[in-house]
Design an enzyme around this catalytic site. Structure first.
Site, PDB file in Angstrom:
ATOM      1  N   GLY A 209     -12.536 -16.480  -1.402  1.00 32.17           N
ATOM      2  CA  GLY A 209     -12.573 -15.104  -1.513  1.00 32.17           C
ATOM      3  C   GLY A 209     -13.646 -14.727  -0.425  1.00 32.17           C
ATOM      4  N   CYS A 210     -15.055 -14.641  -1.200  1.00 39.95           N
ATOM      5  CA  CYS A 210     -16.197 -13.963  -0.550  1.00 39.95           C
ATOM      6  C   CYS A 210     -16.756 -14.620   0.734  1.00 39.95           C
ATOM      7  CB  CYS A 210     -17.138 -13.529  -1.382  1.00 39.95           C
ATOM      8  SG  CYS A 210     -16.798 -12.414  -2.597  1.00 39.95           S
ATOM      9  N   VAL A 211     -16.621 -16.100   0.488  1.00 44.32           N
ATOM     10  CA  VAL A 211     -17.031 -17.004   1.761  1.00 44.32           C
ATOM     11  C   VAL A 211     -15.984 -16.772   2.843  1.00 44.32           C
ATOM     12  CG1 VAL A 211     -17.436 -19.382   2.267  1.00 44.32           C
ATOM     13  CG2 VAL A 211     -18.258 -18.688  -0.011  1.00 44.32           C
TER      14      VAL A 211
END
Length: 210
Positions: free
Chosen positions: A151-153
Site C-alpha cells: 500500500g503506502c510503501v
C-alpha cells in the site's frame, strides 16, 4: 519468486539504480494502528521485526546526520477530507483526529526538529510538501521503511521515482498483513521502480556517510 517469473522479466525489467550522494530515511505510517494486536490494520506478528529493523535504521540515520522523516495519517472526524480512499477502506476511521491508534509507538517517535508528513492518501508525496522539502535539502535518495508494503510503501516508492528521487526500499523494514502481497510488491518494485535492499546494505550505506 519462481525461476520462470524471474526469467520472464530478464532483459526487460532488470536494471539497477545507484545509491545517491544525499539520502533521507522515510518512515511510513509505523503507528499503533499497524503495530497493535487486535487492531483492524494490525500487520501481524512479523511487525515486531519490522519495527526493530526500522529502529536500527533510524538510529544509524541520526548518527550519520541523515534526515529522518516520518509519515502518519489523519482525517477530520467523519472523514470528509478523506475522499474516495476513506470511503473504500473502512479501517481508515482509526485515523480520525485524536484517535489513539494514530499515535507513534514510543520506540519510533519523531524527535524534536524531525519532520512529520501528515497524509490522507497512500503516497507520502500525494498532496503533501514532501517533494519540495526533499528538493530544498538537496536530497537525491530516499530509503523507505514502514507499512504496508503493498500500500503506502509501494505508492511512496513509485512517487519517489516519478519525482526524480532514487527509491531504496529496505525489505526487512517493511511489513504487510500477509507475505504474498509483501513479496509480490517487493518483486515488482525492484523490477520497475526502485532498488530493494536488505538491512545490512542499508546500514552500510548510512555508515559510509557517517
Amino acid at each position: 519468486m519462481s525461476d520462470e517469473l524471474t526469467q520472464n522479466y530478464a532483459g526487460a525489467f532488470d536494471g539497477h539504480l545507484p545509491f545517491g550522494r544525499r539520502p533521507a530515511l522515510l518512515v511510513i505510517d509505523l503507528v499503533l494502528a499497524y503495530t497493535t494486536p487486535g487492531s483492524p490494520l494490525y500487520a501481524g506478528p512479523g511487525i515486531a521485526d519490522v519495527m526493530a529493523c526500522t529502529e536500527r535504521l533510524v538510529g544509524a540515520a541520526r548518527a550519520a546526520g541523515v534526515p529522518v522523516i516520518f509519515t502518519n495519517v489523519e482525517y477530520t472526524p467523519g472523514g470528509a477530507d478523506g475522499g474516495v480512499f476513506y470511503r473504500k477502506v473502512p479501517a481508515l476511521r482509526l485515523f480520525e483526529r485524536g484517535a489513539p491508534l494514530g499515535a507513534f509507538p514510543p520506540t519510533l517517535a519523531p524527535r524534536d526538529g524531525e519532520v512529520v508528513i501528515t497524509k490522507r492518501y497512500a503516497s507520502a508525496f500525494f498532496a503533501t510538501p514532501l517533494a519540495a522539502l526533499l528538493t530544498a535539502q538537496g536530497i537525491d535518495t530516499v530509503l523507505l521503511a514502514g507499512v504496508s508494503t503493498s500500500g503506502c510503501v509501494r505508492a511512496s516508492a513509485l512517487d519517489a521515482c516519478q519525482h526524480g528521487f532514487l527509491p531504496f526500499v529496505v525489505r526487512d523494514a517493511c511489513g504487510d498483513r500477509h507475505p504474498a502481497p509483501h513479496e509480490a510488491n517487493l518483486f515488482d518494485l525492484q523490477a520497475k521502480y526502485a532498488e530493494v535492499i536488505g538491512e545490512a546494505q542499508a546500514l552500510a550505506h548510512l555508515a559510509a556517510l557517517g
